[in-house]
Design a protein around this motif. Structure first.
Motif, PDB file in Angstrom:
ATOM      1  N   ARG A 398       0.812  -1.213   0.000  1.00 59.13           N
ATOM      2  CA  ARG A 398       0.000   0.000   0.000  1.00 59.13           C
ATOM      3  C   ARG A 398       0.851   1.272   0.000  1.00 59.13           C
ATOM      4  O   ARG A 398       0.396   2.352   0.384  1.00 59.13           O
ATOM      5  N   ALA A 399       2.109   1.129  -0.413  1.00 56.29           N
ATOM      6  CA  ALA A 399       2.998   2.285  -0.498  1.00 56.29           C
ATOM      7  C   ALA A 399       2.506   3.253  -1.567  1.00 56.29           C
ATOM      8  O   ALA A 399       2.015   2.832  -2.626  1.00 56.29           O
ATOM      9  N   LEU A 400       2.658   4.549  -1.295  1.00 56.92           N
ATOM     10  CA  LEU A 400       2.190   5.570  -2.223  1.00 56.92           C
ATOM     11  C   LEU A 400       3.253   5.912  -3.252  1.00 56.92           C
ATOM     12  O   LEU A 400       4.460   5.723  -3.019  1.00 56.92           O
ATOM     13  N   LEU A 401       2.825   6.427  -4.361  1.00 56.67           N
ATOM     14  CA  LEU A 401       3.747   6.968  -5.361  1.00 56.67           C
ATOM     15  C   LEU A 401       4.341   8.273  -4.840  1.00 56.67           C
ATOM     16  O   LEU A 401       3.740   8.945  -3.987  1.00 56.67           O
ATOM     17  N   PRO A 402       5.526   8.658  -5.314  1.00 56.72           N
ATOM     18  CA  PRO A 402       6.109   9.931  -4.882  1.00 56.72           C
ATOM     19  C   PRO A 402       5.140  11.089  -5.118  1.00 56.72           C
ATOM     20  O   PRO A 402       4.473  11.161  -6.149  1.00 56.72           O
ATOM     21  N   GLU A 403       5.089  11.982  -4.153  1.00 52.57           N
ATOM     22  CA  GLU A 403       4.128  13.076  -4.201  1.00 52.57           C
ATOM     23  C   GLU A 403       4.315  13.953  -5.425  1.00 52.57           C
ATOM     24  O   GLU A 403       3.340  14.458  -6.000  1.00 52.57           O
ATOM     25  N   ASP A 404       5.582  14.124  -5.852  1.00 50.49           N
ATOM     26  CA  ASP A 404       5.821  15.036  -6.978  1.00 50.49           C
ATOM     27  C   ASP A 404       5.300  14.488  -8.306  1.00 50.49           C
ATOM     28  O   ASP A 404       5.207  15.228  -9.292  1.00 50.49           O
ATOM     29  N   LEU A 405       4.940  13.203  -8.356  1.00 45.69           N
ATOM     30  CA  LEU A 405       4.344  12.666  -9.580  1.00 45.69           C
ATOM     31  C   LEU A 405       2.900  13.133  -9.754  1.00 45.69           C
ATOM     32  O   LEU A 405       2.362  13.106 -10.863  1.00 45.69           O
ATOM     33  N   ASP A 406       2.257  13.517  -8.654  1.00 44.65           N
ATOM     34  CA  ASP A 406       0.903  14.071  -8.690  1.00 44.65           C
ATOM     35  C   ASP A 406      -0.033  13.181  -9.513  1.00 44.65           C
ATOM     36  O   ASP A 406      -0.697  13.624 -10.452  1.00 44.65           O
ATOM     37  N   VAL A 407      -0.082  11.917  -9.114  1.00 42.76           N
ATOM     38  CA  VAL A 407      -0.782  10.917  -9.927  1.00 42.76           C
ATOM     39  C   VAL A 407      -2.275  11.215 -10.043  1.00 42.76           C
ATOM     40  O   VAL A 407      -2.878  10.996 -11.102  1.00 42.76           O
ATOM     41  N   GLY A 408      -2.894  11.738  -8.979  1.00 47.15           N
ATOM     42  CA  GLY A 408      -4.318  12.046  -9.062  1.00 47.15           C
ATOM     43  C   GLY A 408      -4.620  13.083 -10.124  1.00 47.15           C
ATOM     44  O   GLY A 408      -5.593  12.956 -10.883  1.00 47.15           O
ATOM     45  N   THR A 409      -3.774  14.117 -10.205  1.00 44.99           N
ATOM     46  CA  THR A 409      -3.965  15.147 -11.224  1.00 44.99           C
ATOM     47  C   THR A 409      -3.695  14.600 -12.613  1.00 44.99           C
ATOM     48  O   THR A 409      -4.402  14.943 -13.574  1.00 44.99           O
ATOM     49  N   ARG A 410      -2.691  13.738 -12.739  1.00 47.36           N
ATOM     50  CA  ARG A 410      -2.413  13.122 -14.048  1.00 47.36           C
ATOM     51  C   ARG A 410      -3.635  12.366 -14.552  1.00 47.36           C
ATOM     52  O   ARG A 410      -4.009  12.455 -15.717  1.00 47.36           O
ATOM     53  N   ILE A 411      -4.242  11.602 -13.664  1.00 51.01           N
ATOM     54  CA  ILE A 411      -5.419  10.824 -14.063  1.00 51.01           C
ATOM     55  C   ILE A 411      -6.578  11.759 -14.397  1.00 51.01           C
ATOM     56  O   ILE A 411      -7.279  11.569 -15.395  1.00 51.01           O
ATOM     57  N   ALA A 412      -6.787  12.784 -13.559  1.00 48.98           N
ATOM     58  CA  ALA A 412      -7.871  13.731 -13.816  1.00 48.98           C
ATOM     59  C   ALA A 412      -7.670  14.456 -15.142  1.00 48.98           C
ATOM     60  O   ALA A 412      -8.631  14.665 -15.903  1.00 48.98           O
ATOM     61  N   ASP A 413      -6.438  14.854 -15.442  1.00 50.26           N
ATOM     62  CA  ASP A 413      -6.155  15.539 -16.704  1.00 50.26           C
ATOM     63  C   ASP A 413      -6.387  14.614 -17.897  1.00 50.26           C
ATOM     64  O   ASP A 413      -6.898  15.046 -18.943  1.00 50.26           O
ATOM     65  N   THR A 414      -6.017  13.350 -17.740  1.00 50.00           N
ATOM     66  CA  THR A 414      -6.218  12.378 -18.819  1.00 50.00           C
ATOM     67  C   THR A 414      -7.709  12.139 -19.033  1.00 50.00           C
ATOM     68  O   THR A 414      -8.179  12.058 -20.177  1.00 50.00           O
ATOM     69  N   CYS A 415      -8.461  12.043 -17.935  1.00 47.30           N
ATOM     70  CA  CYS A 415      -9.915  11.910 -18.047  1.00 47.30           C
ATOM     71  C   CYS A 415     -10.517  13.133 -18.741  1.00 47.30           C
ATOM     72  O   CYS A 415     -11.404  13.001 -19.605  1.00 47.30           O
ATOM     73  N   GLU A 416     -10.052  14.312 -18.347  1.00 54.01           N
ATOM     74  CA  GLU A 416     -10.581  15.548 -18.929  1.00 54.01           C
ATOM     75  C   GLU A 416     -10.385  15.559 -20.447  1.00 54.01           C
ATOM     76  O   GLU A 416     -11.285  15.973 -21.191  1.00 54.01           O
ATOM     77  N   ALA A 417      -9.242  15.086 -20.907  1.00 51.74           N
ATOM     78  CA  ALA A 417      -8.981  15.014 -22.346  1.00 51.74           C
ATOM     79  C   ALA A 417      -9.931  14.039 -23.027  1.00 51.74           C
ATOM     80  O   ALA A 417     -10.170  14.143 -24.243  1.00 51.74           O
ATOM     81  N   MET A 418     -10.466  13.095 -22.271  1.00 52.30           N
ATOM     82  CA  MET A 418     -11.426  12.115 -22.794  1.00 52.30           C
ATOM     83  C   MET A 418     -12.869  12.548 -22.581  1.00 52.30           C
ATOM     84  O   MET A 418     -13.803  11.801 -22.876  1.00 52.30           O
ATOM     85  N   GLY A 419     -13.077  13.748 -22.006  1.00 53.14           N
ATOM     86  CA  GLY A 419     -14.425  14.257 -21.814  1.00 53.14           C
ATOM     87  C   GLY A 419     -15.073  13.869 -20.503  1.00 53.14           C
ATOM     88  O   GLY A 419     -16.306  13.922 -20.376  1.00 53.14           O
ATOM     89  N   LEU A 420     -14.267  13.523 -19.511  1.00 51.38           N
ATOM     90  CA  LEU A 420     -14.787  13.147 -18.189  1.00 51.38           C
ATOM     91  C   LEU A 420     -14.082  13.963 -17.123  1.00 51.38           C
ATOM     92  O   LEU A 420     -12.852  14.098 -17.144  1.00 51.38           O
ATOM     93  N   MET A 421     -14.840  14.482 -16.158  1.00 54.97           N
ATOM     94  CA  MET A 421     -14.242  15.232 -15.064  1.00 54.97           C
ATOM     95  C   MET A 421     -14.334  14.414 -13.779  1.00 54.97           C
ATOM     96  O   MET A 421     -15.425  14.036 -13.328  1.00 54.97           O
TER      97      MET A 421
END
Length: 468
Positions: A398-421
């Motif tokens: 259950r280790a987290l990814l490094p904070e500077d990767l900002d994985v939640g924002t990466r996923i949200a931005d990728t979703c946004e490009a696909m038309g999902l928020m």
């Protein structure tokens, strides 16, 4: 300097430029904002949003946990316009009221559990929590316990952004070093997150541990000094933390034992998010002394919050008829906002949106839970139309990814490009779609989010990030 406003209807680029030059947004992240500015939204209908360039997005965030009946309802606009025409404003200070405020107070009393028959209107959920904090002090002092004014809340809680409500909450991302917070008299316990339980405890053992921690904290402070316990039934912005079975009931029992007021912060969970008007009793089997609410109260059409509290509290505060309750706002019980809330509640009742939230919410839970098969998804949690995806580097540890990767924002931005928020919160992505969600919507949201998570995971691996 006076802004140079365009003579004609501003272009999307003009609007974005004016916003970037003049608008301090809530939770502004200065670097990215000054580089890119903001996405300008221009229209909304149902679960959908259109930006100023005409691009369409499915809003799985539900505005900010709030667009429960969906956007663009003509009857909401008509109810608001009619009230503006008849009475746009009338204050509710001391001994003046207006029809929508009185009707809404009675309606909320009829929907709230137990003897929560009294309502104090605010302008937001934050202000409702702020008022609840003050009411804890007022009530305990009126009861002859002036020292019983300290309060207890939990880590990873979010209770608002006024000075006191943000001090009662304790979400790490909200505690920046540039602000000061009230520390004296406000205490915090461990977040009841079974996924992050210490020492690999199972849920039952973790619940016992949390309850023992509460009792130890009371012994440390002195129960004669603790006046209130603040708890979201499900901790929303802290990561959609669903507590262990029986936890809230046991905490409420301890509160009753020590004359501690249980304040249920239902700013997110009320008005259908979990398929009930209020979640405290219907979903978790507890009878709070106060409920704070906002958001779904008007489905975001106008700003309005409320503190709903018990007859017992009213009677204690009013026992000496000479007392004044010196708390309130110019816009408390605003007639137009209250008219909007009444129409909103009527729509939820008429269209059985609580039932839809329960039925479609079960489908939504199941589809989102299937994302746990993905290598980067550690857990999907939540209930009905309130879901969180926790992304991890290693599912086993259950280790987290490094904070500077900002994985939640990466996923949200990728979703946004696909038309999902979807909403990013650090390593998390949360969703709280409107109560009008359909089975077809569930499939589309699930499939799009899955594609986005897979794409981001592939990108991270190409960047040399190891995913367990």
């Amino acid at each position: 300097m006076t802004a140079d406003f365009p003579r004609n209807t501003p272009s999307p680029q003009d609007v974005q430029a004016m916003d970037k030059a003049h608008h301090l947004h809530p939770w502004t992240n200065f670097g990215p904002f000054e580089e890119k500015g903001a996405l300008v939204m221009s229209r909304g209908e149902g679960c959908w949003l259109w930006d100023a360039g005409g691009r369409r997005y499915f809003d799985a965030i539900g505005g900010m946990w709030c667009t429960n009946i969906g956007l663009g309802r003509r009857e909401m606009a008509e109810a608001i316009a009619d009230q503006v025409t008849r009475l746009a404003f009338s204050n509710t200070f001391v001994d003046t009221t207006n029809e929508p405020a009185a009707l809404l107070a009675a309606k909320l009393a009829s929907l709230a559990p137990g003897d929560l028959n009294r309502v104090h209107f605010t302008t937001s959920g934050s202000a409702a929590v702020d008022t609840a904090y003050r009411m804890v002090h007022y009530y305990q002092t009126a009861m002859g316990r002036p020292e019983k004014t300290q309060v207890i809340a939990r880590d990873y809680s979010y209770h608002g952004s006024t000075y006191i409500s943000q001090s009662v909450g304790k979400r790490p991302g909200d505690r920046v070093p540039f602000f000061r917070y009230q520390e004296t008299g406000i205490h915090h316990l461990t977040a009841p997150n079974p996924y992050r339980a210490p020492d690999g405890m199972d849920e039952a053992a973790f619940c016992d541990w949390l309850v023992a921690e509460f009792e130890a904290k009371l012994a440390e402070i002195g129960p004669e000094k603790v006046g209130g316990f603040f708890a979201e039934p499900i901790q929303a912005s802290g990561g959609v933390i669903v507590p262990p079975e029986g936890y809230l009931q046991r905490m409420a029992a301890i509160c009753r034992q020590h004359d501690i007021l249980f304040v249920a912060d239902e700013v997110v969970t009320a008005f259908g998010r979990l398929g009930h008007w209020f979640a405290s009793e219907a979903e978790f089997g507890i009878q709070p002394d106060m409920i704070t609410c906002a958001k779904g109260l008007t489905s975001g059409y106008l700003p309005l919050g409320a503190l709903i509290f018990s007859d017992r509290i009213w009677q204690a505060m009013a026992a000496d008829g000479a007392r004044w309750f010196t708390s309130g706002f110019t816009y408390s019980g605003h007639p137009v906002a209250c008219a909007a809330a009444l129409k909103n509640i009527e729509i939820i009742e008429r269209e059985d949106l609580l039932g839809n939230a329960t039925r479609v919410g079960a489908l939504f839970e199941a589809r989102m839970k299937a994302l746990e098969a993905l290598p980067m998804v550690g857990q999907v949690r939540g209930r009905k139309l309130m879901i969180c995806v926790e992304n991890v580097a290693d599912k086993a540890t259950r280790a987290l990814l490094p904070e500077d990767l900002d994985v939640g924002t990466r996923i949200a931005d990728t979703c946004e490009a696909m038309g999902l928020m979807v909403r990013p919160l650090g390593h998390l992505n949360v969703m709280s779609p409107p109560l009008t969600l359909t089975a077809a919507d569930v499939g589309m949201v699930g499939d799009t989010l899955e594609r986005a998570i897979r794409q981001v995971a592939d990108d991270l691996v190409r960047e040399g990030v190891k995913l367990g």
